[in-house]
Design a protein around this motif. Structure first.
Motif, PDB file in Angstrom:
ATOM      1  N   LEU A  44       0.797  -0.842  -0.200  1.00 57.01           N
ATOM      2  CA  LEU A  44       0.335  -0.125  -0.012  1.00 57.01           C
ATOM      3  C   LEU A  44       1.050   1.173  -0.582  1.00 57.01           C
ATOM      4  O   LEU A  44       1.470   1.158   0.855  1.00 57.01           O
ATOM      5  CB  LEU A  44      -0.469   0.101   0.878  1.00 57.01           C
ATOM      6  CG  LEU A  44      -2.247   1.450   1.594  1.00 57.01           C
ATOM      7  CD1 LEU A  44      -3.006   1.190  -0.103  1.00 57.01           C
ATOM      8  CD2 LEU A  44      -2.428   0.884   2.244  1.00 57.01           C
ATOM      9  N   ALA A  45       0.226   2.313  -1.046  1.00 57.21           N
ATOM     10  CA  ALA A  45       1.436   3.104  -1.071  1.00 57.21           C
ATOM     11  C   ALA A  45       0.314   3.941  -0.365  1.00 57.21           C
ATOM     12  O   ALA A  45      -0.444   4.554  -0.866  1.00 57.21           O
ATOM     13  CB  ALA A  45       2.168   3.657  -2.780  1.00 57.21           C
ATOM     14  N   ALA A  46       1.790   5.779  -0.816  1.00 62.61           N
ATOM     15  CA  ALA A  46       0.540   7.118   0.276  1.00 62.61           C
ATOM     16  C   ALA A  46      -0.298   7.385  -0.632  1.00 62.61           C
ATOM     17  O   ALA A  46      -1.046   7.911  -0.306  1.00 62.61           O
ATOM     18  CB  ALA A  46       1.832   8.201   0.740  1.00 62.61           C
ATOM     19  N   PHE A  55       6.620   7.254   0.503  1.00 61.52           N
ATOM     20  CA  PHE A  55       6.832   6.407   1.383  1.00 61.52           C
ATOM     21  C   PHE A  55       5.609   5.132   1.045  1.00 61.52           C
ATOM     22  O   PHE A  55       4.506   5.221  -0.130  1.00 61.52           O
ATOM     23  CB  PHE A  55       6.315   6.641   2.477  1.00 61.52           C
ATOM     24  CG  PHE A  55       5.423   6.689   3.587  1.00 61.52           C
ATOM     25  CD1 PHE A  55       5.083   8.370   3.335  1.00 61.52           C
ATOM     26  CD2 PHE A  55       4.427   6.310   4.380  1.00 61.52           C
ATOM     27  CE1 PHE A  55       3.629   8.805   3.792  1.00 61.52           C
ATOM     28  CE2 PHE A  55       2.859   6.904   4.764  1.00 61.52           C
ATOM     29  CZ  PHE A  55       3.350   8.045   4.278  1.00 61.52           C
ATOM     30  N   PHE A  56       5.949   4.228   1.364  1.00 60.84           N
ATOM     31  CA  PHE A  56       5.055   3.038   1.249  1.00 60.84           C
ATOM     32  C   PHE A  56       5.163   1.776   2.011  1.00 60.84           C
ATOM     33  O   PHE A  56       5.941   1.034   2.250  1.00 60.84           O
ATOM     34  CB  PHE A  56       5.285   2.588  -0.503  1.00 60.84           C
ATOM     35  CG  PHE A  56       5.865   1.515  -0.681  1.00 60.84           C
ATOM     36  CD1 PHE A  56       6.644   0.423  -1.010  1.00 60.84           C
ATOM     37  CD2 PHE A  56       6.694   2.406  -1.766  1.00 60.84           C
ATOM     38  CE1 PHE A  56       7.710   0.220  -1.271  1.00 60.84           C
ATOM     39  CE2 PHE A  56       7.676   2.324  -2.660  1.00 60.84           C
ATOM     40  CZ  PHE A  56       8.681   0.943  -2.006  1.00 60.84           C
ATOM     41  N   GLU A  70       7.501  -4.755   5.363  1.00 60.44           N
ATOM     42  CA  GLU A  70       8.566  -3.561   5.014  1.00 60.44           C
ATOM     43  C   GLU A  70       7.568  -1.418   4.766  1.00 60.44           C
ATOM     44  O   GLU A  70       6.912  -1.812   4.625  1.00 60.44           O
ATOM     45  CB  GLU A  70       9.444  -3.983   3.592  1.00 60.44           C
ATOM     46  CG  GLU A  70       9.927  -5.638   3.663  1.00 60.44           C
ATOM     47  CD  GLU A  70      10.133  -6.218   3.681  1.00 60.44           C
ATOM     48  OE1 GLU A  70      10.448  -5.974   1.990  1.00 60.44           O
ATOM     49  OE2 GLU A  70       9.946  -7.543   2.803  1.00 60.44           O
ATOM     50  N   ILE A  71       8.373  -1.497   5.120  1.00 67.79           N
ATOM     51  CA  ILE A  71       8.161   0.236   5.162  1.00 67.79           C
ATOM     52  C   ILE A  71       9.312   0.497   4.412  1.00 67.79           C
ATOM     53  O   ILE A  71      10.663   0.912   4.984  1.00 67.79           O
ATOM     54  CB  ILE A  71       8.254   0.645   7.076  1.00 67.79           C
ATOM     55  CG1 ILE A  71       7.173  -0.055   7.536  1.00 67.79           C
ATOM     56  CG2 ILE A  71       8.205   2.113   6.661  1.00 67.79           C
ATOM     57  CD1 ILE A  71       7.266   0.350   8.866  1.00 67.79           C
ATOM     58  N   TYR A  72       9.257   1.621   3.283  1.00 67.94           N
ATOM     59  CA  TYR A  72      10.496   2.552   2.344  1.00 67.94           C
ATOM     60  C   TYR A  72       9.831   3.631   3.184  1.00 67.94           C
ATOM     61  O   TYR A  72       8.838   4.329   2.161  1.00 67.94           O
ATOM     62  CB  TYR A  72      10.081   1.631   1.311  1.00 67.94           C
ATOM     63  CG  TYR A  72      11.053  -0.112   1.163  1.00 67.94           C
ATOM     64  CD1 TYR A  72      11.967   0.213   1.367  1.00 67.94           C
ATOM     65  CD2 TYR A  72      10.159  -1.028   1.560  1.00 67.94           C
ATOM     66  CE1 TYR A  72      12.291  -1.449   1.124  1.00 67.94           C
ATOM     67  CE2 TYR A  72      10.741  -2.113   1.275  1.00 67.94           C
ATOM     68  CZ  TYR A  72      11.563  -2.033   1.074  1.00 67.94           C
ATOM     69  OH  TYR A  72      12.369  -3.541   1.076  1.00 67.94           O
ATOM     70  N   GLU A 133       4.364  -0.321  -5.836  1.00 64.59           N
ATOM     71  CA  GLU A 133       4.562  -0.161  -5.245  1.00 64.59           C
ATOM     72  C   GLU A 133       4.707   1.254  -5.353  1.00 64.59           C
ATOM     73  O   GLU A 133       5.024   2.637  -5.798  1.00 64.59           O
ATOM     74  CB  GLU A 133       4.812  -0.459  -3.499  1.00 64.59           C
ATOM     75  CG  GLU A 133       3.761  -1.695  -3.336  1.00 64.59           C
ATOM     76  CD  GLU A 133       2.400  -1.440  -3.259  1.00 64.59           C
ATOM     77  OE1 GLU A 133       2.294   0.052  -3.113  1.00 64.59           O
ATOM     78  OE2 GLU A 133       2.116  -2.858  -3.665  1.00 64.59           O
ATOM     79  N   TYR A 134       6.582   1.303  -5.399  1.00 70.86           N
ATOM     80  CA  TYR A 134       7.061   2.555  -5.838  1.00 70.86           C
ATOM     81  C   TYR A 134       6.616   2.891  -7.490  1.00 70.86           C
ATOM     82  O   TYR A 134       6.391   4.830  -7.161  1.00 70.86           O
ATOM     83  CB  TYR A 134       8.835   1.606  -6.574  1.00 70.86           C
ATOM     84  CG  TYR A 134      10.018   3.273  -6.854  1.00 70.86           C
ATOM     85  CD1 TYR A 134      10.312   3.683  -6.182  1.00 70.86           C
ATOM     86  CD2 TYR A 134       9.689   3.720  -8.073  1.00 70.86           C
ATOM     87  CE1 TYR A 134      11.661   4.994  -6.139  1.00 70.86           C
ATOM     88  CE2 TYR A 134      11.014   5.051  -8.874  1.00 70.86           C
ATOM     89  CZ  TYR A 134      11.319   5.137  -8.037  1.00 70.86           C
ATOM     90  OH  TYR A 134      12.810   6.166  -7.680  1.00 70.86           O
TER      91      TYR A 134
END
Ligand code: NI
Length: 163
Positions: A44-46, A55-56, A70-72, A133-134
């Motif tokens: 899930l992306a912002a 961020f996602f 995982e948090i990026y 997500e990116y």
């Protein structure tokens, strides 16, 4: 927390870098994780919750019955190689699945929730979900990666199923 659906302008916007990794961000990410797990999404992306910041979250390990969030934050793809085709779906495009070609291996850099920078190698499903997500952070949906013909078919499908 509501997930925005195809057609919402926020899904087409390019998100801005995160400047502060603070308590507010931690709260948002916690809510996003609850939302993602509730609907069994892999990521899930912002942008999908109307926040235009880079961020996602993701958890590809669910496919193996595991649970590893995982948090990026402010992610970057440093290197990419190989290719893999996988049938993708998206919480913002409910009910639709299509095969998309992605890199099979990534070398990435991002910030974690403590504001620390880290680098990682991702492969297979993890790399696929990361790229999906990116893309959201750049306003790109997986259906944008389909051939013009398949995108046309998607649009017809969408009109029929989401009035
Ligand atoms: Ni998605």
């Amino acid at each position: 927390m509501d997930i925005l659906i195809f057609g919402h302008p926020a899904l087409k916007e390019k998100a801005e870098p995160v400047n502060n990794i603070d308590e507010d961000l931690k709260k948002i990410i916690k809510k996003m994780a609850e939302t993602m797990y509730k609907v069994k999404g892999l990521g899930l992306a912002a942008n999908q919750v109307g926040i235009l910041k880079r961020f996602f979250i993701m958890d590809a390990s669910q496919k193996e019955g595991k649970n590893k969030l995982e948090i990026y934050i402010n992610p970057e793809i440093l290197e990419a190689e190989g290719s893999i085709i996988y049938e993708e779906g998206c919480l913002s495009v409910p009910g639709y699945y299509a095969k998309v070609k992605r890199f099979n291996k990534l070398y990435i850099r991002a910030y974690d929730l403590e504001g620390k920078i880290f680098e990682r190698e991702l492969e297979g499903l993890e790399a696929i979900v990361f790229q999906h997500e990116y893309d959201h952070l750049d306003g790109i949906l997986f259906i944008d990666r389909l051939s013009p013909l398949k995108k046309q078919l998607f649009k017809k499908w969408w009109k029929k199923h989401h009035k």
